[in-house]
Design an enzyme around this catalytic site. Sequence first.
Site, short mmCIF file in Angstrom:
data_model
loop_
_atom_site.label_atom_id
_atom_site.label_comp_id
_atom_site.label_asym_id
_atom_site.label_seq_id
_atom_site.Cartn_x
_atom_site.Cartn_y
_atom_site.Cartn_z
N ARG A 147 10.40 -3.07 -2.33
CA ARG A 147 9.67 -2.05 -3.09
C ARG A 147 10.25 -0.70 -2.72
NH1 ARG A 147 3.35 -0.10 -2.60
NH2 ARG A 147 4.23 1.51 -1.28
N TYR A 159 2.16 9.20 -2.82
CA TYR A 159 1.78 7.85 -2.39
C TYR A 159 3.03 7.05 -2.01
CZ TYR A 159 1.06 2.97 -2.43
OH TYR A 159 1.10 1.66 -2.03
N ASP A 210 5.44 0.81 -7.24
CA ASP A 210 3.97 0.91 -7.35
C ASP A 210 3.61 2.30 -7.88
OD1 ASP A 210 1.23 0.84 -7.02
OD2 ASP A 210 1.28 0.16 -4.93
N HIS A 212 0.51 3.13 -8.44
CA HIS A 212 -0.77 3.37 -7.76
C HIS A 212 -1.84 4.01 -8.64
CE1 HIS A 212 -3.08 3.69 -3.92
NE2 HIS A 212 -2.36 2.63 -3.65
N GLU A 236 3.90 -1.95 -10.61
CA GLU A 236 2.56 -2.28 -10.12
C GLU A 236 1.55 -1.17 -10.43
OE1 GLU A 236 2.50 -2.92 -5.88
OE2 GLU A 236 0.34 -2.62 -5.83
N GLU A 262 -4.64 -5.51 -6.72
CA GLU A 262 -4.90 -5.51 -5.27
C GLU A 262 -6.35 -5.09 -4.97
OE1 GLU A 262 -1.86 -2.77 -3.95
OE2 GLU A 262 -3.29 -1.12 -3.85
N ARG A 283 -2.31 -9.51 -8.20
CA ARG A 283 -2.13 -9.05 -6.83
C ARG A 283 -3.32 -9.36 -5.91
NH1 ARG A 283 0.99 -7.00 -3.96
NH2 ARG A 283 0.31 -4.86 -3.68
N GLU A 339 3.65 -9.61 -0.62
CA GLU A 339 3.95 -8.32 0.02
C GLU A 339 3.87 -8.47 1.54
OE1 GLU A 339 1.06 -5.31 -0.94
OE2 GLU A 339 2.35 -3.67 -0.25
N TRP A 402 -6.32 8.30 -6.70
CA TRP A 402 -5.32 8.25 -5.62
C TRP A 402 -4.57 6.95 -5.67
CZ3 TRP A 402 -4.65 4.96 -1.40
CH2 TRP A 402 -3.52 5.31 -0.61
O1 KDG Z 1 -5.82 0.46 1.41
C1 KDG Z 1 -5.00 0.83 0.36
C2 KDG Z 1 -3.63 0.18 0.48
O2 KDG Z 1 -3.76 -1.19 0.75
C3 KDG Z 1 -2.81 0.37 -0.76
O3 KDG Z 1 -2.66 1.72 -1.03
C4 KDG Z 1 -1.45 -0.28 -0.58
O4 KDG Z 1 -0.99 -0.04 -2.90
C5 KDG Z 1 -0.78 -0.60 -1.85
C6 KDG Z 1 0.22 -1.67 -1.84
O5 KDG Z 1 0.73 -1.99 -2.90
O6 KDG Z 1 0.47 -2.21 -0.76
MG MG Z 2 -0.30 -1.27 -4.55
#
Ligand code: KDG
Ligand code: MG
Length: 402
Positions: A147, A159, A210, A212, A236, A262, A283, A339, A402
């Site tokens: 990644r 991020y 990602d 996010h 992602e 996730e 995820r 991951e 975020w």
């Molecule tokens: O607690 C938040 C994290 O697990 C997250 O921000 C991590 O996005 C993430 C990832 O893809 O690992």
């Molecule tokens: Mg993520």
Amino acid sequence: MKITDARVIVTCPGRNFVTLKIETDEGLTGIGDGTLNGRELAVASYLTDHVIPCLIGRDPHRIEDTWQYLYRGAYWRRGPVTMSAIAAVDTALWDIKAKAAGLPLYQLLGGASRTGVMVYGHANGADIEAAADEVAHYIELGYKAIRAQCGIPGLPSTYGVSKDKMFYEPADADLPTENIWSTSKYLDHVPKLFETLRDRFGWDHHLLHDAHHRLTPIEAGRLGKSLEPYRLFWLEDAVPTENQEGFRIVRQHTTQPLAVGEIFNTIWDAKTLIEEQLIDYIRATVVHAGGITHLRRIADFAGLHHVRTGCHGATDLSPVCMGAALHFDLWVPNFGVQEYMRHTEATDAVFPHAYSFAGGYMHPGDTPGHGVEIDEALAAKYPYSRAFLPVNRLEDGTMWNW
Ligand code: KDG
Ligand code: MG
């Protein structure tokens, strides 16, 4: 067999982890991860005050019945706190059942479907060149999938970009840090990162990214389209998924494979996404999606719709979750990738484990159970320390995702 005792262990070897330990009258014990980043004590209380009293005296072999009891029996269903607590119980019970059988957990699920579990690591850097150097480092370590995230010119922090190289840890302060976000700056910059990576490293490695949760569906469609020439393994969390139908727009505009989930707790968070084949990878993982029992159900449903698994494996998921997820990954027929962010040495010492990494693949090991234990004496040396995830604002001060 009967459950005689259960207790929650909260420890902070660099970051907070919540572990449930279940004891039985036959001397077998099992552990499960219940860590919810930034909200750890809510799960600890849910377990101690509302779940553990219901476990005492139950037969630990009745995993399905216990799952249904905790899910249906609460009346209040779903949500990350409840489902992480149920996951902790479920993981600990699978651990006990596999230990009682004298088998590694994956054998109880149906046995290995592959020889190793492909994992992706996290390469990141303050700028494109630094991120590319980190990708080179992961290639040297043997990773097949990487990644990549990098800093965005004009934004003070982003991020996925760590202060040091190995351990990106967003939960970094005892009150939430405020980050600034600009979608237009991000959309202009990210394709340049992947153009550089393909130019420098060619096409032999899987690349992932990602977003996010920061884009709208049409922005995600545009990003997906602009990344298509670089053939990503996945894009992602392009869009927040409270509105699952939003992914129809993303799908209409790009052939870029999409991963999401996730933060999902149950199959209901992904029903439309999976049924309409709006995503390619799910995820969800053991700790936040109700344990092995529920994750297996999500994966089976996904498999019917050409969706493969890509379990979350950030450092805020403890080695207990990692171990359990690797057993699940070794078995699950529609596996995609896992991951693997790697934990610090201090964390690995608190949670001795049987899993291992070699040449881009992991294996859960063949120890009976899920193969992860907790050193309680060492855990006690690291008391809980409050830490929040950051919040995000647009450049004009508006609160954002975020
Ligand atoms: O607690 C938040 C994290 O697990 C997250 O921000 C991590 O996005 C993430 C990832 O893809 O690992
Ligand atoms: Mg993520």
